[in-house]
Design a protein around this motif. Structure first.
Motif, PDB file in Angstrom:
ATOM      1  N   ARG A  41      -4.109  -8.893  -0.267  1.00 32.95           N
ATOM      2  CA  ARG A  41      -5.414  -8.469  -0.791  1.00 32.95           C
ATOM      3  C   ARG A  41      -6.225  -9.687  -1.211  1.00 32.95           C
ATOM      4  O   ARG A  41      -7.409  -9.826  -0.892  1.00 32.95           O
ATOM      5  CB  ARG A  41      -5.195  -7.560  -1.998  1.00 32.95           C
ATOM      6  N   VAL A  45      -9.890 -11.331   0.253  1.00 30.79           N
ATOM      7  CA  VAL A  45     -11.055 -11.669  -0.559  1.00 30.79           C
ATOM      8  C   VAL A  45     -11.388 -13.148  -0.410  1.00 30.79           C
ATOM      9  O   VAL A  45     -12.545 -13.532  -0.260  1.00 30.79           O
ATOM     10  CB  VAL A  45     -10.810 -11.292  -2.038  1.00 30.79           C
ATOM     11  N   VAL A  48     -13.091 -13.707   2.886  1.00 32.45           N
ATOM     12  CA  VAL A  48     -14.456 -13.181   2.920  1.00 32.45           C
ATOM     13  C   VAL A  48     -15.403 -14.137   2.203  1.00 32.45           C
ATOM     14  O   VAL A  48     -16.507 -14.405   2.670  1.00 32.45           O
ATOM     15  CB  VAL A  48     -14.519 -11.781   2.271  1.00 32.45           C
ATOM     16  N   GLN A  49     -14.987 -14.646   1.071  1.00 32.99           N
ATOM     17  CA  GLN A  49     -15.898 -15.433   0.245  1.00 32.99           C
ATOM     18  C   GLN A  49     -15.966 -16.901   0.639  1.00 32.99           C
ATOM     19  O   GLN A  49     -16.991 -17.542   0.429  1.00 32.99           O
ATOM     20  CB  GLN A  49     -15.500 -15.333  -1.243  1.00 32.99           C
ATOM     21  N   TYR A 103      -5.412  -1.497   7.182  1.00 35.02           N
ATOM     22  CA  TYR A 103      -6.803  -1.893   6.992  1.00 35.02           C
ATOM     23  C   TYR A 103      -6.880  -3.308   6.452  1.00 35.02           C
ATOM     24  O   TYR A 103      -7.710  -4.121   6.897  1.00 35.02           O
ATOM     25  CB  TYR A 103      -7.528  -0.921   6.059  1.00 35.02           C
ATOM     26  N   LEU A 104      -6.012  -3.624   5.486  1.00 35.83           N
ATOM     27  CA  LEU A 104      -6.019  -4.979   4.927  1.00 35.83           C
ATOM     28  C   LEU A 104      -5.720  -6.013   6.010  1.00 35.83           C
ATOM     29  O   LEU A 104      -6.395  -7.045   6.100  1.00 35.83           O
ATOM     30  CB  LEU A 104      -4.968  -5.111   3.820  1.00 35.83           C
ATOM     31  N   TRP A 107      -8.716  -6.240   8.355  1.00 39.13           N
ATOM     32  CA  TRP A 107      -9.836  -6.874   7.668  1.00 39.13           C
ATOM     33  C   TRP A 107      -9.650  -8.389   7.661  1.00 39.13           C
ATOM     34  O   TRP A 107     -10.563  -9.141   7.971  1.00 39.13           O
ATOM     35  CB  TRP A 107      -9.901  -6.315   6.242  1.00 39.13           C
ATOM     36  N   ARG A 110     -10.135  -9.723  11.100  1.00 38.87           N
ATOM     37  CA  ARG A 110     -11.525  -9.545  11.542  1.00 38.87           C
ATOM     38  C   ARG A 110     -12.426 -10.630  10.939  1.00 38.87           C
ATOM     39  O   ARG A 110     -13.265 -11.206  11.622  1.00 38.87           O
ATOM     40  CB  ARG A 110     -12.027  -8.162  11.134  1.00 38.87           C
ATOM     41  N   VAL A 111     -12.261 -10.922   9.643  1.00 42.13           N
ATOM     42  CA  VAL A 111     -13.074 -11.939   9.006  1.00 42.13           C
ATOM     43  C   VAL A 111     -12.774 -13.307   9.613  1.00 42.13           C
ATOM     44  O   VAL A 111     -13.691 -14.098   9.871  1.00 42.13           O
ATOM     45  CB  VAL A 111     -12.818 -11.962   7.483  1.00 42.13           C
ATOM     46  N   HIS A 114     -14.389 -13.569  12.989  1.00 44.51           N
ATOM     47  CA  HIS A 114     -15.824 -13.738  12.851  1.00 44.51           C
ATOM     48  C   HIS A 114     -16.162 -15.197  12.555  1.00 44.51           C
ATOM     49  O   HIS A 114     -17.105 -15.760  13.117  1.00 44.51           O
ATOM     50  CB  HIS A 114     -16.323 -12.834  11.720  1.00 44.51           C
ATOM     51  N   LYS A 115     -15.381 -15.824  11.675  1.00 46.00           N
ATOM     52  CA  LYS A 115     -15.648 -17.233  11.344  1.00 46.00           C
ATOM     53  C   LYS A 115     -15.373 -18.131  12.537  1.00 46.00           C
ATOM     54  O   LYS A 115     -16.102 -19.101  12.780  1.00 46.00           O
ATOM     55  CB  LYS A 115     -14.739 -17.664  10.189  1.00 46.00           C
ATOM     56  N   LYS A 118     -18.287 -17.770  14.817  1.00 45.22           N
ATOM     57  CA  LYS A 118     -19.525 -18.345  14.289  1.00 45.22           C
ATOM     58  C   LYS A 118     -19.509 -19.875  14.421  1.00 45.22           C
ATOM     59  O   LYS A 118     -20.503 -20.498  14.740  1.00 45.22           O
ATOM     60  CB  LYS A 118     -19.635 -17.953  12.815  1.00 45.22           C
ATOM     61  N   PHE A 119     -18.361 -20.477  14.152  1.00 46.00           N
ATOM     62  CA  PHE A 119     -18.256 -21.940  14.174  1.00 46.00           C
ATOM     63  C   PHE A 119     -17.319 -22.397  15.282  1.00 46.00           C
ATOM     64  O   PHE A 119     -16.482 -23.272  15.068  1.00 46.00           O
ATOM     65  CB  PHE A 119     -17.736 -22.449  12.821  1.00 46.00           C
ATOM     66  N   ARG A 132      -5.362 -24.842  10.832  1.00 44.93           N
ATOM     67  CA  ARG A 132      -5.362 -23.655   9.970  1.00 44.93           C
ATOM     68  C   ARG A 132      -5.289 -22.357  10.760  1.00 44.93           C
ATOM     69  O   ARG A 132      -5.187 -21.287  10.186  1.00 44.93           O
ATOM     70  CB  ARG A 132      -6.649 -23.642   9.150  1.00 44.93           C
TER      71      ARG A 132
END
Lengths: 232, 271
Positions: A41, A45, A48-49, A103-104, A107, A110-111, A114-115, A118-119, A132
């Motif tokens: 969990r 987080v 995401v942040q 879901y965790l 998630w 998925r994040v 996405h990163k 994006k990069f 990493r």
């Protein structure tokens, strides 16, 4: 002392309690499950942040995915064998919990995906970011880069004057989009640190356990690496 | 780097907050790197809450998130909120509202909130937990309306404090203390506050570089202390011939045989 209200199914946990032999490892396993679930969990987080890709939590993902698989297998074995209403209800609760754990996991991945998308240029140039990623993520990054290159080539690059095509990667104008490590993030302090210097030009701040501060991610990296803070 | 490629880097830095269109907003603004309200609720549902079982469950519930139980009749036990709501809905348990969600405690907290800083007595997920429990029938009994009203009053007081705190964002404050804020309140201002702080941070760096340039009289200091000492290297993509070769080399850097010359970083690495 036996509890009243006999069930027709002899519960394995009761048997283990009577014998007393398998109790200790089973308890430890459940505690570890809870711990890894909490860590997954927090990994979600954090991912995401944080503006950049964080190290892949191989052990956490492997453990939680393993537990979910075990539960699925146990559920399939009991399919059709359970007729008691209470037992069916408990199976339904287990299924809900498995959906939450799945879901965790989704998630988290998925994040990260996405990163990477994006990069993607920065990901494949920077060795620190490459280290990493998991092997599957690295494969995905390479394939994504190939696809994007092909798409750009076919859509408009082949129509441009050939001598003009250049990707600038020098200091004055860097076309490679890198994550902004100065992005501000909310950080919860887990251990009292005391005086913490943010910038050379400004006064240091005091960080106590339980504080929630908004600071630049770059300043928070040493705290996050040492486990003295977490993203929120 | 931030000023060099403004549109793409700024968009990347702010998480792509430049949104276009009206009808397609939800599709175009798909951003997994944001904590949505539903995801905040999902995280809050793992918080432990007390339940009182109506009937015993002799087997403990062995879940991926840990072991809960075995539940004994009329003996309070702690389970995650999502599990508590399921058990309550099926009638097997009764959820006991947490201590901070009582009328008397909320009245005291409301008085506390009239001060300057957030009250730290409320847990991080307080609003989500309160909303979910208030939505569930037969949890509060007669106090439900009063609890609902008090929660809204406390929410309004804290929101006002958040808005007042936004005025505290200044150029000379590189960090903001958010002690006692909850996840819902943080998410409501996160985009604005991080964008503002990011911009101010760029401004601070720009001012620092401008000062350094003015002090030393050398414009190359703007690109870092090492840059001033060494001449700028040629861009790596100019090596080799042929546009196809350039594209292949540039867009597939993982197949590049030679390592790319590492540009010196303008900011020092923290580690």
């Amino acid at each position: 002392m036996k509890e009243d209200g006999d069930s027709q199914l002899l519960s394995l946990s009761q048997f283990a309690d009577d014998v007393g032999a398998g109790q200790q490892p089973a308890r430890q396993q459940e505690t570890r499950n809870a711990e890894f679930h909490g860590r997954l969990r927090q990994c979600c987080v954090n991912e995401v942040q944080a503006p950049e890709l964080l190290p892949y939590a191989t052990d956490v993902v492997a453990h939680v995915a393993g537990v979910v698989k075990e539960q699925e297998r146990a559920g399939q074995l009991l399919e059709g064998a359970v007729t008691d209403v209470n037992q069916m209800y408990m199976r339904r609760l287990c299924q809900l919990d498995m959906e939450r754990a799945r879901y965790l996991l989704q998630w988290y991945h998925r994040v990260r995906t996405h990163k990477i998308e994006k990069f993607f240029m920065h990901t494949l140039i920077d060795e620190r970011t490459q280290a990493r990623m998991s092997p599957q993520e690295f494969e995905f990054a390479k394939q994504y880069c190939d696809l994007v290159g092909e798409h750009l080539q076919k859509s408009f690059l082949n129509k441009l004057p050939q001598g003009r095509i250049r990707m600038l990667t020098d200091r004055e104008f860097d076309m490679v989009v890198a994550p902004n490590l100065d992005h501000y993030v909310a950080v919860r302090i887990l251990k009292t640190i005391g005086s913490f210097s943010i910038l050379e030009t400004s006064a240091p701040i005091t960080l106590n356990e339980g504080d929630l501060v908004l600071i630049a991610y770059r300043m928070a990296i040493p705290l996050l690496t040492r486990g003295e803070a977490e993203l929120v | 780097d931030e000023q060099a490629a403004p549109s793409s880097a700024a968009a990347a830095a702010t998480g792509g907050s430049l949104q276009v269109g009206t009808g397609c907003d939800r599709l175009l603004s798909f951003q997994p790197s944001r904590l949505s309200a539903l995801q905040a609720e999902f995280l809050a549902q793992d918080e432990p809450v007390e339940v009182v079982p109506a009937a015993p469950m002799r087997e403990p519930l062995r879940l991926v998130c840990g072991e809960w139980g075995p539940l004994r009749a009329h003996v309070p036990a702690r389970v995650p909120l999502w599990l508590a709501l399921q058990l309550h809905a099926s009638g097997r348990c009764r959820v006991v509202p947490p201590a901070w969600l009582g009328v008397q405690t909320l009245l005291e907290l409301k008085e506390d909130e009239k001060g300057d800083s957030y009250s730290t007595a409320l847990p991080f997920h307080w609003y989500t937990i309160a909303t979910l429990l208030l939505r569930t029938p037969n949890v509060f009994g007669q106090d439900e309306d009063q609890v609902r009203q008090l929660c809204e009053d406390i929410r309004v007081l804290r929101d006002n404090k958040t808005l007042r705190g936004l005025k505290g964002i200044r150029l000379d404050r590189p960090a903001i203390n958010l002690n006692g804020i909850s996840l819902v309140e943080l998410n409501s201002v996160r985009e604005y506050i991080t964008l503002a702080m990011d911009e101010l941070h760029s401004e601070r760096q720009f001012i620092a570089t401008a000062d350094a340039v003015a002090r030393t009289g050398d414009a190359r200091v703007a690109f870092g202390p090492v840059a001033a000492a060494t001449p700028a290297p040629k861009p790596a993509a100019q090596a080799g011939a042929g546009s196809a070769g350039v594209i292949k080399r540039v867009l597939r850097p993982h197949r590049r045989p030679q390592p790319q010359p590492e540009p010196s970083q303008p900011q020092p690495q923290p580690q």
